[in-house]
Design a protein around this motif. Structure first.
Motif, mmCIF file in Angstrom:
data_model
loop_
_atom_site.group_PDB
_atom_site.id
_atom_site.type_symbol
_atom_site.label_atom_id
_atom_site.label_comp_id
_atom_site.label_asym_id
_atom_site.label_seq_id
_atom_site.Cartn_x
_atom_site.Cartn_y
_atom_site.Cartn_z
ATOM 1 N N LEU A 246 -16.287 62.080 45.874
ATOM 2 C CA LEU A 246 -15.353 61.478 44.932
ATOM 3 C C LEU A 246 -14.831 62.543 43.989
ATOM 4 O O LEU A 246 -15.602 63.217 43.302
ATOM 5 N N VAL A 247 -13.522 62.683 43.989
ATOM 6 C CA VAL A 247 -12.826 63.535 43.038
ATOM 7 C C VAL A 247 -11.758 62.659 42.406
ATOM 8 O O VAL A 247 -10.994 62.007 43.110
ATOM 9 N N SER A 248 -11.736 62.614 41.077
ATOM 10 C CA SER A 248 -10.704 61.839 40.383
ATOM 11 C C SER A 248 -9.873 62.771 39.522
ATOM 12 O O SER A 248 -10.385 63.714 38.928
ATOM 13 N N VAL A 249 -8.568 62.489 39.490
ATOM 14 C CA VAL A 249 -7.617 63.262 38.691
ATOM 15 C C VAL A 249 -6.861 62.267 37.830
ATOM 16 O O VAL A 249 -6.240 61.339 38.354
ATOM 17 N N LEU A 250 -6.939 62.428 36.506
ATOM 18 C CA LEU A 250 -6.217 61.586 35.559
ATOM 19 C C LEU A 250 -5.302 62.470 34.743
ATOM 20 O O LEU A 250 -5.731 63.544 34.280
ATOM 21 N N ALA A 251 -4.049 62.029 34.582
ATOM 22 C CA ALA A 251 -3.074 62.863 33.882
ATOM 23 C C ALA A 251 -2.256 62.042 32.892
ATOM 24 O O ALA A 251 -1.835 60.922 33.186
ATOM 25 N N ARG A 252 -2.052 62.639 31.739
ATOM 26 C CA ARG A 252 -1.106 62.140 30.733
ATOM 27 C C ARG A 252 -0.058 63.234 30.564
ATOM 28 O O ARG A 252 -0.198 64.328 31.104
ATOM 29 N N GLU A 253 0.959 62.986 29.782
ATOM 30 C CA GLU A 253 2.037 63.974 29.697
ATOM 31 C C GLU A 253 1.619 65.286 29.024
ATOM 32 O O GLU A 253 2.291 66.299 29.209
ATOM 33 N N ASN A 254 0.477 65.293 28.310
ATOM 34 C CA ASN A 254 0.065 66.538 27.643
ATOM 35 C C ASN A 254 -1.280 67.095 28.118
ATOM 36 O O ASN A 254 -1.739 68.107 27.593
ATOM 37 N N PHE A 255 -1.927 66.448 29.106
ATOM 38 C CA PHE A 255 -3.166 66.997 29.662
ATOM 39 C C PHE A 255 -3.457 66.374 31.021
ATOM 40 O O PHE A 255 -2.916 65.329 31.374
ATOM 41 N N ILE A 256 -4.357 67.041 31.755
ATOM 42 C CA ILE A 256 -4.816 66.541 33.045
ATOM 43 C C ILE A 256 -6.307 66.839 33.144
ATOM 44 O O ILE A 256 -6.756 67.911 32.708
ATOM 45 N N THR A 257 -7.089 65.880 33.659
ATOM 46 C CA THR A 257 -8.532 66.082 33.811
ATOM 47 C C THR A 257 -8.936 65.839 35.260
ATOM 48 O O THR A 257 -8.371 64.993 35.941
ATOM 49 N N VAL A 258 -9.940 66.596 35.680
ATOM 50 C CA VAL A 258 -10.483 66.489 37.030
ATOM 51 C C VAL A 258 -11.990 66.317 36.911
ATOM 52 O O VAL A 258 -12.626 67.044 36.145
ATOM 53 N N VAL A 259 -12.551 65.371 37.664
ATOM 54 C CA VAL A 259 -14.010 65.207 37.741
ATOM 55 C C VAL A 259 -14.377 65.055 39.211
ATOM 56 O O VAL A 259 -13.741 64.301 39.941
ATOM 57 N N SER A 260 -15.402 65.804 39.623
ATOM 58 C CA SER A 260 -15.906 65.652 40.994
ATOM 59 C C SER A 260 -17.408 65.437 40.960
ATOM 60 O O SER A 260 -18.090 65.885 40.038
ATOM 61 N N ASP A 261 -17.896 64.727 41.975
ATOM 62 C CA ASP A 261 -19.342 64.659 42.149
ATOM 63 C C ASP A 261 -19.782 65.965 42.799
ATOM 64 O O ASP A 261 -18.956 66.807 43.158
ATOM 65 N N GLY A 262 -21.080 66.154 42.979
ATOM 66 C CA GLY A 262 -21.584 67.418 43.487
ATOM 67 C C GLY A 262 -22.146 67.376 44.891
ATOM 68 O O GLY A 262 -22.618 68.395 45.402
ATOM 69 N N LEU A 263 -22.094 66.230 45.556
ATOM 70 C CA LEU A 263 -22.752 66.083 46.851
ATOM 71 C C LEU A 263 -21.854 66.502 48.007
ATOM 72 O O LEU A 263 -20.701 66.090 48.088
ATOM 73 N N VAL A 264 -22.406 67.326 48.887
ATOM 74 C CA VAL A 264 -21.746 67.684 50.140
ATOM 75 C C VAL A 264 -22.663 67.257 51.267
ATOM 76 O O VAL A 264 -23.848 67.584 51.280
#
Length: 190
Positions: free
Chosen positions: A3-21
């Motif tokens: 799971l990788v999620s990307v959330l963006a607003r007009e002045n920033f963007i954030t990314v979060v990923s889990d660590g499992l492969v």
């Protein structure tokens, strides 16, 4: 699933990923703490899901450079290369390129399935834009979860969006054995 999620607003963007492969053929855990995104310039990143080897190959092709890139052109080229070289039936690779491009927050999401279009998102007017790199075969409704958590916490700061993303990750990890609760995050501001 990963799971990788990307959330963006007009002045920033954030990314979060889990660590499992996980080895997709055997189900065996390969890594518990693996970050599924990399910076490709000071204010740009690449994130990936699916086949780890293909994701690492995308990271290697992009490398890191000091100057800003044309992310749309990079996305078109990498998507085309993946589609031409790796049939979706053989292996799946999901990619997001994002960050600051020409003074605006933007992200481009794609995979190696020639039947799916390149997703282009440029948040404006305080509207949240988001995408996920995950298996949509899951019965988990990621859109519903992100809306429910976001309505409670709010989306107006990177701290809040990362909190939303981590809570999303934890909820998914409870029911999906291919996602763990070890997370990594990145914030890029305009």
């Amino acid at each position: 699933m990963s799971l990788v999620s990307v959330l963006a607003r007009e002045n920033f963007i954030t990314v979060v990923s889990d660590g499992l492969v996980v080895n997709l053929e055997t189900g065996e855990e390969i890594h518990q703490s693996y970050k599924k995104f990399r910076k490709i310039s000071e204010k740009q990143f690449v994130a990936f899901g699916g086949n780890q080897g293909l994701g690492e190959r995308v990271v290697e092709v992009l490398g890191y450079q000091e100057s800003e890139r044309d992310l749309l052109e990079c996305a078109k080229k990498i998507r085309g290369d993946l589609i031409n070289e790796i049939p979706i039936e053989k292996a799946s690779c999901q990619v997001v390129l994002g960050g600051v491009e020409k003074g605006s927050i933007v992200f481009y999401a794609f995979n190696n399935n020639h039947n799916q279009d390149l997703l282009i998102k440029r948040p404006t007017n305080h509207i949240l834009e988001y995408t996920f790199l995950s298996s949509r075969n899951s019965s988990i409704n990621l859109d519903e979860i992100i809306q429910r958590i976001g309505n409670r916490i709010g989306y107006n700061t990177p701290t809040k969006t990362i909190k939303i993303q981590k809570q999303l990750n934890d909820e998914v990890a409870k029911t999906d054995p291919s996602v763990n609760k070890i997370t990594f995050n990145l914030t890029i501001r305009k």
